[in-house]
Design an enzyme around this catalytic site. Structure first.
Site, PDB file in Angstrom:
ATOM      1  N   ALA A  95     -93.281  63.086 -89.984  1.00 56.91           N
ATOM      2  CA  ALA A  95     -91.858  63.435 -89.973  1.00 56.91           C
ATOM      3  C   ALA A  95     -91.076  62.658 -91.023  1.00 56.91           C
ATOM      4  O   ALA A  95     -90.154  63.187 -91.658  1.00 56.91           O
ATOM      5  CB  ALA A  95     -91.279  63.171 -88.582  1.00 56.91           C
ATOM      6  N   LYS A 154     -99.093  67.052 -80.244  1.00 56.70           N
ATOM      7  CA  LYS A 154    -100.482  66.655 -80.484  1.00 56.70           C
ATOM      8  C   LYS A 154    -100.923  65.718 -79.361  1.00 56.70           C
ATOM      9  O   LYS A 154    -101.185  64.534 -79.567  1.00 56.70           O
ATOM     10  CB  LYS A 154    -100.617  66.023 -81.861  1.00 56.70           C
ATOM     11  CG  LYS A 154    -100.235  66.995 -82.980  1.00 56.70           C
ATOM     12  CD  LYS A 154    -100.349  66.400 -84.357  1.00 56.70           C
ATOM     13  CE  LYS A 154     -99.987  67.432 -85.427  1.00 56.70           C
ATOM     14  NZ  LYS A 154    -100.143  66.909 -86.800  1.00 56.70           N
ATOM     15  N   LYS A 163    -107.440  62.874 -83.060  1.00 53.09           N
ATOM     16  CA  LYS A 163    -107.129  62.044 -84.227  1.00 53.09           C
ATOM     17  C   LYS A 163    -106.166  60.931 -83.849  1.00 53.09           C
ATOM     18  O   LYS A 163    -106.184  59.848 -84.462  1.00 53.09           O
ATOM     19  CB  LYS A 163    -106.597  62.897 -85.382  1.00 53.09           C
ATOM     20  CG  LYS A 163    -105.352  63.729 -85.066  1.00 53.09           C
ATOM     21  CD  LYS A 163    -104.072  63.048 -85.430  1.00 53.09           C
ATOM     22  CE  LYS A 163    -102.862  63.897 -85.092  1.00 53.09           C
ATOM     23  NZ  LYS A 163    -101.587  63.248 -85.444  1.00 53.09           N
ATOM     24  N   ARG A 209     -97.613  56.146 -85.824  1.00 54.19           N
ATOM     25  CA  ARG A 209     -97.221  55.339 -84.665  1.00 54.19           C
ATOM     26  C   ARG A 209     -98.431  54.967 -83.820  1.00 54.19           C
ATOM     27  O   ARG A 209     -98.444  53.921 -83.176  1.00 54.19           O
ATOM     28  CB  ARG A 209     -96.176  56.077 -83.836  1.00 54.19           C
ATOM     29  CG  ARG A 209     -96.626  57.367 -83.220  1.00 54.19           C
ATOM     30  CD  ARG A 209     -95.478  58.131 -82.592  1.00 54.19           C
ATOM     31  NE  ARG A 209     -94.540  58.605 -83.596  1.00 54.19           N
ATOM     32  CZ  ARG A 209     -93.470  59.328 -83.328  1.00 54.19           C
ATOM     33  NH1 ARG A 209     -93.205  59.667 -82.077  1.00 54.19           N
ATOM     34  NH2 ARG A 209     -92.665  59.739 -84.274  1.00 54.19           N
ATOM     35  N   ASN A 210     -99.470  55.831 -83.827  1.00 54.59           N
ATOM     36  CA  ASN A 210    -100.674  55.498 -83.069  1.00 54.59           C
ATOM     37  C   ASN A 210    -101.420  54.325 -83.689  1.00 54.59           C
ATOM     38  O   ASN A 210    -101.893  53.432 -82.986  1.00 54.59           O
ATOM     39  CB  ASN A 210    -101.585  56.730 -82.979  1.00 54.59           C
ATOM     40  CG  ASN A 210    -101.018  57.781 -82.050  1.00 54.59           C
ATOM     41  OD1 ASN A 210    -101.097  57.658 -80.837  1.00 54.59           O
ATOM     42  ND2 ASN A 210    -100.416  58.818 -82.630  1.00 54.59           N
ATOM     43  N   PHE A 267     -94.287  64.148 -71.269  1.00 56.26           N
ATOM     44  CA  PHE A 267     -92.973  64.504 -70.723  1.00 56.26           C
ATOM     45  C   PHE A 267     -92.679  65.999 -70.780  1.00 56.26           C
ATOM     46  O   PHE A 267     -91.553  66.426 -70.521  1.00 56.26           O
ATOM     47  CB  PHE A 267     -91.881  63.736 -71.481  1.00 56.26           C
ATOM     48  CG  PHE A 267     -92.109  62.246 -71.504  1.00 56.26           C
ATOM     49  CD1 PHE A 267     -92.388  61.565 -70.335  1.00 56.26           C
ATOM     50  CD2 PHE A 267     -92.062  61.548 -72.692  1.00 56.26           C
ATOM     51  CE1 PHE A 267     -92.603  60.193 -70.347  1.00 56.26           C
ATOM     52  CE2 PHE A 267     -92.288  60.176 -72.720  1.00 56.26           C
ATOM     53  CZ  PHE A 267     -92.565  59.496 -71.534  1.00 56.26           C
TER      54      PHE A 267
END
Length: 328
Positions: free
Chosen positions: A140, A106, A191, A255-256, A83
């Site tokens: 975070a 990233k 990563k 989250r990945n 985005f």
């Protein structure tokens, strides 16, 4: 010191928190008008890391990006890579003249398979000497809790990197600098792919033993990529490379990895994205890196596994067996 932060998500919020520990003035741009109004009134981000207090004396939220950029020296980009072009479409190269740009992203621009720094150089005329990136094993959520964290600022301009590293240093964040902007940026992208693949295989029943093999093989994939794309002497055991890979592959906050785990348990891509309500950069990065892999003929079985399962609707179990046969 006046700084513009672009982005309204958890990482942008964490960066605002870190910078607020110092003597700075922050203009914080985000898309949502309601979120900006909420922050002005209640002094916290209503959607992400809501426990983080936003100090009104140091932080002023904006929805007009040109206004947010006016009069600031530093600009930090912290929106999902997919985005970026939409986020900055209202500005021109003129709005970034003489500013130092730091990417906290990233990921890669999906439409052009570009790193964020290359995108800014090509489309906004920003010199790489005026750019840097934030990297390292730093979620975070742990910044919000003020857990001890470590960040690396990478830039071909070490003076710029050192100056920004000082701005990001605080009681719970230590910083270091590197000149290897391309190696660090590609490692940060990859990563996420690895973490996503780790999540998929975990969802399929792969255990800790297998994940350890995946992560060690992943470091070999990362080395092959950076040696081809940006050859130079580098220590891939440094926290900006290996440390970032480890935390993203193993952490509960990744989250990945969470996204991949949902895919491995049978979720569709769309269903996983909706349930998470967050962007997994690795999903978009898979296609970018896969196409680069084909272009440069680099052996990358983990990236290939992620691409086949996410973009080709291949059988998860079949591709898992293929991957197991390729790893060492």
């Amino acid at each position: 010191m006046k700084i513009t932060v672009i982005g309204g998500g958890s990482w942008a919020t964490a960066i605002v928190k870190i910078l607020s520990q110092g003597n700075v003035q922050i203009k914080w741009w985000m898309r949502s008008v309601s979120d900006v109004e909420h922050i002005k009134k209640h002094h916290h981000n209503p959607k992400y890391l809501s426990s983080v207090e936003v100090h009104p004396s140091k932080v002023k939220p904006y929805t007009n990006l040109k206004e947010a950029l006016r009069g600031t020296e530093w600009v930090i980009l912290a929106v999902p890579a997919a985005f970026v072009s939409d986020a900055v479409k209202s500005i021109s190269a003129e709005n970034l003249v003489n500013k130092k740009i730091i990417s906290a992203i990233k990921g890669m621009i999906p439409e052009s398979n570009q790193l964020i720094t290359d995108y800014l150089a090509e489309n906004y005329g920003v010199s790489h000497q005026n750019m840097g990136i934030i990297a390292g094993p730093c979620h975070a959520e742990e910044v919000a809790l003020e857990k001890q964290s470590y960040l690396t600022i990478a830039s071909p301009n070490i003076e710029l990197a050192t100056e920004f590293a000082e701005l990001m240093r605080c009681r719970f964040v230590k910083t270091s600098v590197l000149a290897d902007i391309y190696g660090v940026e590609y490692a940060a992208v990859m990563k996420n792919i690895v973490a996503l693949a780790c999540g998929i295989t975990h969802g399929l029943g792969g255990g800790d033993n297998f994940q350890a093999v995946m992560v060690s093989n992943a470091m070999q994939e990362i080395r092959r990529v950076v040696d081809v794309i940006a050859p130079m002497e580098r220590d891939l055991s440094a926290s900006a490379y290996l440390g970032d890979l480890l935390v993203t592959a193993y952490s509960q906050f990744s989250r990945n990895r969470t996204f991949g785990n949902m895919i491995g348990r049978g979720y569709s891509v769309q269903a996983a994205q909706l349930e998470m309500n967050m962007i997994a950069e690795g999903y978009y990065a898979v296609k970018c890196i896969y196409e680069m892999m084909l272009q440069h003929e680099i052996d990358m079985p983990i990236t290939d596994f992620a691409y086949q399962t996410l973009y080709k609707n291949a059988s998860l179990k079949k591709e898992f067996e293929v991957l197991k046969g390729k790893l060492k």
